[in-house]
Design a protein around this motif. Structure first.
Motif, PDB file in Angstrom:
ATOM      1  N   VAL A  78       0.836  -1.207   0.000  1.00 19.45           N
ATOM      2  CA  VAL A  78       0.000   0.000   0.000  1.00 19.45           C
ATOM      3  C   VAL A  78       0.871   1.257   0.000  1.00 19.45           C
ATOM      4  O   VAL A  78       0.610   2.213  -0.730  1.00 19.45           O
ATOM      5  CB  VAL A  78      -0.951   0.014   1.219  1.00 19.45           C
ATOM      6  N   THR A  79       1.931   1.248   0.795  1.00 20.72           N
ATOM      7  CA  THR A  79       2.768   2.453   0.913  1.00 20.72           C
ATOM      8  C   THR A  79       3.765   2.599  -0.232  1.00 20.72           C
ATOM      9  O   THR A  79       4.206   3.703  -0.532  1.00 20.72           O
ATOM     10  CB  THR A  79       3.538   2.455   2.253  1.00 20.72           C
ATOM     11  N   GLN A  80       4.138   1.476  -0.878  1.00 23.43           N
ATOM     12  CA  GLN A  80       5.079   1.506  -2.010  1.00 23.43           C
ATOM     13  C   GLN A  80       4.500   0.666  -3.156  1.00 23.43           C
ATOM     14  O   GLN A  80       5.064  -0.365  -3.545  1.00 23.43           O
ATOM     15  CB  GLN A  80       6.448   0.955  -1.586  1.00 23.43           C
ATOM     16  N   PRO A  81       3.366   1.065  -3.721  1.00 23.37           N
ATOM     17  CA  PRO A  81       2.648   0.196  -4.655  1.00 23.37           C
ATOM     18  C   PRO A  81       3.411  -0.146  -5.935  1.00 23.37           C
ATOM     19  O   PRO A  81       3.294  -1.270  -6.441  1.00 23.37           O
ATOM     20  CB  PRO A  81       1.370   0.987  -4.960  1.00 23.37           C
ATOM     21  N   GLU A  82       4.173   0.789  -6.475  1.00 21.65           N
ATOM     22  CA  GLU A  82       4.870   0.509  -7.744  1.00 21.65           C
ATOM     23  C   GLU A  82       5.931  -0.569  -7.569  1.00 21.65           C
ATOM     24  O   GLU A  82       5.999  -1.530  -8.358  1.00 21.65           O
ATOM     25  CB  GLU A  82       5.493   1.791  -8.297  1.00 21.65           C
ATOM     26  N   LEU A  83       6.760  -0.428  -6.547  1.00 22.32           N
ATOM     27  CA  LEU A  83       7.787  -1.432  -6.297  1.00 22.32           C
ATOM     28  C   LEU A  83       7.151  -2.768  -5.929  1.00 22.32           C
ATOM     29  O   LEU A  83       7.603  -3.831  -6.378  1.00 22.32           O
ATOM     30  CB  LEU A  83       8.719  -0.978  -5.175  1.00 22.32           C
ATOM     31  N   ALA A  84       6.102  -2.721  -5.122  1.00 22.62           N
ATOM     32  CA  ALA A  84       5.438  -3.953  -4.697  1.00 22.62           C
ATOM     33  C   ALA A  84       4.846  -4.707  -5.883  1.00 22.62           C
ATOM     34  O   ALA A  84       4.919  -5.943  -5.947  1.00 22.62           O
ATOM     35  CB  ALA A  84       4.344  -3.632  -3.678  1.00 22.62           C
ATOM     36  N   THR A  85       4.275  -3.985  -6.830  1.00 22.33           N
ATOM     37  CA  THR A  85       3.686  -4.639  -8.005  1.00 22.33           C
ATOM     38  C   THR A  85       4.765  -5.267  -8.884  1.00 22.33           C
ATOM     39  O   THR A  85       4.597  -6.385  -9.394  1.00 22.33           O
ATOM     40  CB  THR A  85       2.865  -3.618  -8.820  1.00 22.33           C
ATOM     41  N   GLN A  86       5.887  -4.573  -9.057  1.00 24.01           N
ATOM     42  CA  GLN A  86       6.984  -5.146  -9.833  1.00 24.01           C
ATOM     43  C   GLN A  86       7.490  -6.438  -9.197  1.00 24.01           C
ATOM     44  O   GLN A  86       7.702  -7.449  -9.888  1.00 24.01           O
ATOM     45  CB  GLN A  86       8.147  -4.147  -9.928  1.00 24.01           C
ATOM     46  N   LEU A  87       7.662  -6.419  -7.895  1.00 18.97           N
ATOM     47  CA  LEU A  87       8.147  -7.594  -7.188  1.00 18.97           C
ATOM     48  C   LEU A  87       7.132  -8.723  -7.247  1.00 18.97           C
ATOM     49  O   LEU A  87       7.501  -9.894  -7.412  1.00 18.97           O
ATOM     50  CB  LEU A  87       8.464  -7.238  -5.732  1.00 18.97           C
ATOM     51  N   ARG A  88       5.862  -8.393  -7.122  1.00 15.14           N
ATOM     52  CA  ARG A  88       4.807  -9.417  -7.202  1.00 15.14           C
ATOM     53  C   ARG A  88       4.814 -10.101  -8.555  1.00 15.14           C
ATOM     54  O   ARG A  88       4.778 -11.342  -8.655  1.00 15.14           O
ATOM     55  CB  ARG A  88       3.440  -8.770  -6.958  1.00 15.14           C
ATOM     56  N   ASP A  89       4.865  -9.318  -9.614  1.00 15.73           N
ATOM     57  CA  ASP A  89       4.807  -9.897 -10.961  1.00 15.73           C
ATOM     58  C   ASP A  89       6.045 -10.741 -11.261  1.00 15.73           C
ATOM     59  O   ASP A  89       5.948 -11.799 -11.901  1.00 15.73           O
ATOM     60  CB  ASP A  89       4.625  -8.788 -12.000  1.00 15.73           C
ATOM     61  N   ASN A  90       7.205 -10.288 -10.797  1.00 11.78           N
ATOM     62  CA  ASN A  90       8.420 -11.080 -10.967  1.00 11.78           C
ATOM     63  C   ASN A  90       8.303 -12.415 -10.221  1.00 11.78           C
ATOM     64  O   ASN A  90       8.702 -13.472 -10.725  1.00 11.78           O
ATOM     65  CB  ASN A  90       9.645 -10.324 -10.450  1.00 11.78           C
ATOM     66  N   LYS A  91       7.759 -12.350  -9.014  1.00 16.99           N
ATOM     67  CA  LYS A  91       7.597 -13.572  -8.215  1.00 16.99           C
ATOM     68  C   LYS A  91       6.594 -14.525  -8.860  1.00 16.99           C
ATOM     69  O   LYS A  91       6.822 -15.746  -8.907  1.00 16.99           O
ATOM     70  CB  LYS A  91       7.160 -13.198  -6.795  1.00 16.99           C
ATOM     71  N   LEU A  92       5.485 -13.984  -9.361  1.00 18.06           N
ATOM     72  CA  LEU A  92       4.494 -14.837 -10.014  1.00 18.06           C
ATOM     73  C   LEU A  92       5.064 -15.499 -11.261  1.00 18.06           C
ATOM     74  O   LEU A  92       4.773 -16.671 -11.543  1.00 18.06           O
ATOM     75  CB  LEU A  92       3.246 -14.021 -10.360  1.00 18.06           C
ATOM     76  N   ASN A  93       5.866 -14.780 -12.010  1.00 22.09           N
ATOM     77  CA  ASN A  93       6.489 -15.383 -13.200  1.00 22.09           C
ATOM     78  C   ASN A  93       7.342 -16.587 -12.807  1.00 22.09           C
ATOM     79  O   ASN A  93       7.342 -17.621 -13.488  1.00 22.09           O
ATOM     80  CB  ASN A  93       7.344 -14.355 -13.935  1.00 22.09           C
ATOM     81  N   ALA A  94       8.070 -16.451 -11.699  1.00 21.39           N
ATOM     82  CA  ALA A  94       8.907 -17.558 -11.221  1.00 21.39           C
ATOM     83  C   ALA A  94       8.053 -18.706 -10.694  1.00 21.39           C
ATOM     84  O   ALA A  94       8.338 -19.884 -10.961  1.00 21.39           O
ATOM     85  CB  ALA A  94       9.851 -17.061 -10.135  1.00 21.39           C
ATOM     86  N   LEU A  95       6.999 -18.392  -9.966  1.00 20.21           N
ATOM     87  CA  LEU A  95       6.133 -19.423  -9.391  1.00 20.21           C
ATOM     88  C   LEU A  95       5.354 -20.183 -10.464  1.00 20.21           C
ATOM     89  O   LEU A  95       5.125 -21.388 -10.347  1.00 20.21           O
ATOM     90  CB  LEU A  95       5.158 -18.792  -8.397  1.00 20.21           C
ATOM     91  N   GLU A  96       4.958 -19.489 -11.513  1.00 22.09           N
ATOM     92  CA  GLU A  96       4.123 -20.102 -12.542  1.00 22.09           C
ATOM     93  C   GLU A  96       4.916 -20.803 -13.641  1.00 22.09           C
ATOM     94  O   GLU A  96       4.334 -21.466 -14.495  1.00 22.09           O
ATOM     95  CB  GLU A  96       3.226 -19.032 -13.167  1.00 22.09           C
ATOM     96  N   ALA A  97       6.247 -20.687 -13.591  1.00 23.36           N
ATOM     97  CA  ALA A  97       7.078 -21.273 -14.648  1.00 23.36           C
ATOM     98  C   ALA A  97       6.907 -22.786 -14.737  1.00 23.36           C
ATOM     99  O   ALA A  97       7.024 -23.370 -15.825  1.00 23.36           O
ATOM    100  CB  ALA A  97       8.547 -20.923 -14.407  1.00 23.36           C
ATOM    101  N   GLY A  98       6.627 -23.442 -13.613  1.00 19.88           N
ATOM    102  CA  GLY A  98       6.440 -24.892 -13.608  1.00 19.88           C
ATOM    103  C   GLY A  98       5.006 -25.326 -13.798  1.00 19.88           C
ATOM    104  O   GLY A  98       4.683 -26.499 -13.618  1.00 19.88           O
ATOM    105  N   ASP A  99       4.128 -24.390 -14.161  1.00 17.79           N
ATOM    106  CA  ASP A  99       2.719 -24.671 -14.431  1.00 17.79           C
ATOM    107  C   ASP A  99       2.008 -25.374 -13.267  1.00 17.79           C
ATOM    108  O   ASP A  99       1.413 -26.441 -13.417  1.00 17.79           O
ATOM    109  CB  ASP A  99       2.586 -25.515 -15.699  1.00 17.79           C
ATOM    110  N   PRO A 100       2.036 -24.771 -12.072  1.00 18.80           N
ATOM    111  CA  PRO A 100       1.334 -25.379 -10.934  1.00 18.80           C
ATOM    112  C   PRO A 100      -0.173 -25.190 -11.053  1.00 18.80           C
ATOM    113  O   PRO A 100      -0.643 -24.259 -11.712  1.00 18.80           O
ATOM    114  CB  PRO A 100       1.888 -24.601  -9.744  1.00 18.80           C
ATOM    115  N   GLU A 101      -0.907 -26.068 -10.386  1.00 15.58           N
ATOM    116  CA  GLU A 101      -2.367 -25.897 -10.316  1.00 15.58           C
ATOM    117  C   GLU A 101      -2.737 -24.839  -9.282  1.00 15.58           C
ATOM    118  O   GLU A 101      -3.718 -24.104  -9.451  1.00 15.58           O
ATOM    119  CB  GLU A 101      -3.022 -27.230  -9.962  1.00 15.58           C
ATOM    120  N   VAL A 102      -1.961 -24.793  -8.206  1.00 17.53           N
ATOM    121  CA  VAL A 102      -2.202 -23.843  -7.118  1.00 17.53           C
ATOM    122  C   VAL A 102      -0.852 -23.354  -6.594  1.00 17.53           C
ATOM    123  O   VAL A 102       0.108 -24.120  -6.537  1.00 17.53           O
ATOM    124  CB  VAL A 102      -2.986 -24.491  -5.947  1.00 17.53           C
TER     125      VAL A 102
END
Length: 409
Positions: A353-377
């Motif tokens: 909430v206090t640093q939304p731009e940086l937080a969104t960049q970090l979230r999207d980078n993390k999701l890309n790494a998490l989803e690379a193996g095509d998990p169901e959840v």
């Protein structure tokens, strides 16, 4: 690192602590290699080593030093307090303790703008009281179409129903911290915990008088309010502790990391020091309980392919990296590989909430790494990470104990 405090300053407890920490730093820079904000911004002042220099200059400077500005505070505000640097540091620098001291000092010397103060006050008041938070959350979900864009993206969907908790029936008794936002955002997490532990002949009981762990207040620089919450929780738990409660279970790793530091943060309080130390000893993340149990008594069915996001508060603060993965593997779940699993997702309490731009960049980078193996959840161990990752509306994100509970039901 050499310090230059005056003799008068060295009489102050917070300066004594800061000097002790500063003198362990050899300014090698290994910390920058694993700092999420330094990786994004490439600014020395947005890495641990640079922030340590900023805090050293701040604490050594006289009260009227004009070089202590809002820019200094900005670089401290941008820190996620993920403590990745502490895991990396070969010298054992307790960076997060120095950051608490530096943030309190800059807050005192450089007052925030009225809008900034209002935002932080609002977050503290909205998040730390469960009933108030649930009421505000329900209101926001009802009128979500009318919520402004930036806030709308933060508004989670209505949670999964909690289901029934088993009645206490076992000789092994543990307490459980309900949390402040988790009952509204994911009420099934603690209910699932109670059901799984019940199958292992452990009863867990919440203590109604125990509220927010104090982390939100403390990390928004309302440190006195945070300590007041610590004392209130100790008072709430203490009768059960005296009656032999085996542990205080935390299902949000952020709360667990904080409660485990009660003893250190209240060590100078003669009325609470010994009790706080005992509470910290009893505080256990849920995975610390399950990893020592005979999990072969649980039969997991229809196991899903999962990607596990290990929260910073679990792997860097509590040093429990790999523990959840071990439990899930023993239960028969298939885990996909996650690149750069040590990096923060950007949630970091109220950081999103206090640093939304940086937080969104970090979230999207993390999701890309998490989803690379095509998990169901995607599963995680902290409500803040869970909500932040889920806000992208991509792969479903749950607390790992909910998936275990469903598989063994």
């Amino acid at each position: 690192m050499q310090t230059h405090f005056t003799d008068a300053d060295r009489q102050k407890p917070h300066i004594q602590e800061a000097e002790r920490i500063l003198r362990t730093c050899v300014h090698c820079g290994f910390c920058n290699a694993t700092c999420p904000t330094y990786q994004l911004l490439g600014d020395e002042r947005d890495g641990p080593r640079g922030r340590i220099y900023l805090m050293k200059e701040l604490l050594e400077s006289p009260e009227d030093d004009t070089q202590v500005t809002e820019e200094t505070r900005l670089h401290l505000d941008r820190c996620l307090t993920c403590r990745n640097c502490e895991t990396t540091c070969p010298s054992g620098v307790e960076y997060h303790k120095l950051l608490d001291i530096g943030r309190a000092e800059i807050e005192r010397r450089v007052p925030r703008s009225l809008p900034d103060r209002a935002l932080r006050y609002g977050l503290r008041k909205a998040l730390v009281e469960p009933k108030r938070f649930q009421a505000l959350l329900s209101l926001g979900q009802t009128f979500k179409p009318l919520v402004p864009g930036a806030l709308k993206s933060k508004m989670p969907p209505k949670p999964i129903d909690a289901g029934q908790r088993p009645a206490p029936a076992h000789s092994r008794r543990m307490l459980i911290l309900e949390g402040c936002v988790q009952p509204g955002l994911s009420p099934n997490t603690n209910a699932a915990t109670a059901r799984v532990l019940d199958k292992l002949n452990v009863s867990v009981t919440p203590v109604a008088e125990a509220g927010c762990c104090g982390a939100i207040d403390f990390h928004l620089n309302a440190q006195d309010a945070g300590r007041a919450r610590m004392r209130a929780n100790i008072d709430a738990w203490w009768p059960q502790v005296e009656q032999g409660a085996e542990a205080i279970v935390q299902t949000a790793s952020g709360c667990g990391a904080f409660v485990k530091e009660y003893g250190d943060m209240l060590k100078d309080d003669p009325a609470y020091a010994s009790k706080a130390a005992r509470i910290s000893e009893l505080a256990k993340d849920l995975v610390e309980i399950l990893r020592d149990e005979k999990l072969e008594t649980l039969t997991a069915k229809e196991t899903q392919r999962l990607a596990f996001h290990c929260p910073c508060t679990l792997q860097h603060a509590q040093k429990l990296g790999g523990a959840v993965e071990g439990v899930l593997t023993r239960l028969g779940f298939s885990l996909t590989p996650v690149a750069d699993a040590h990096l923060c997702c950007g949630s970091a309490g109220t950081y999103s909430v206090t640093q939304p731009e940086l937080a969104t960049q970090l979230r999207d980078n993390k999701l890309n790494a998490l989803e690379a193996g095509d998990p169901e959840v995607i599963v995680t161990a902290n409500i803040g990470c869970q909500t932040h990752l889920a806000s992208a509306n991509r792969t479903p994100v749950r607390h790992w104990i909910e998936i275990v509970d469903a598989a063994i039901a």
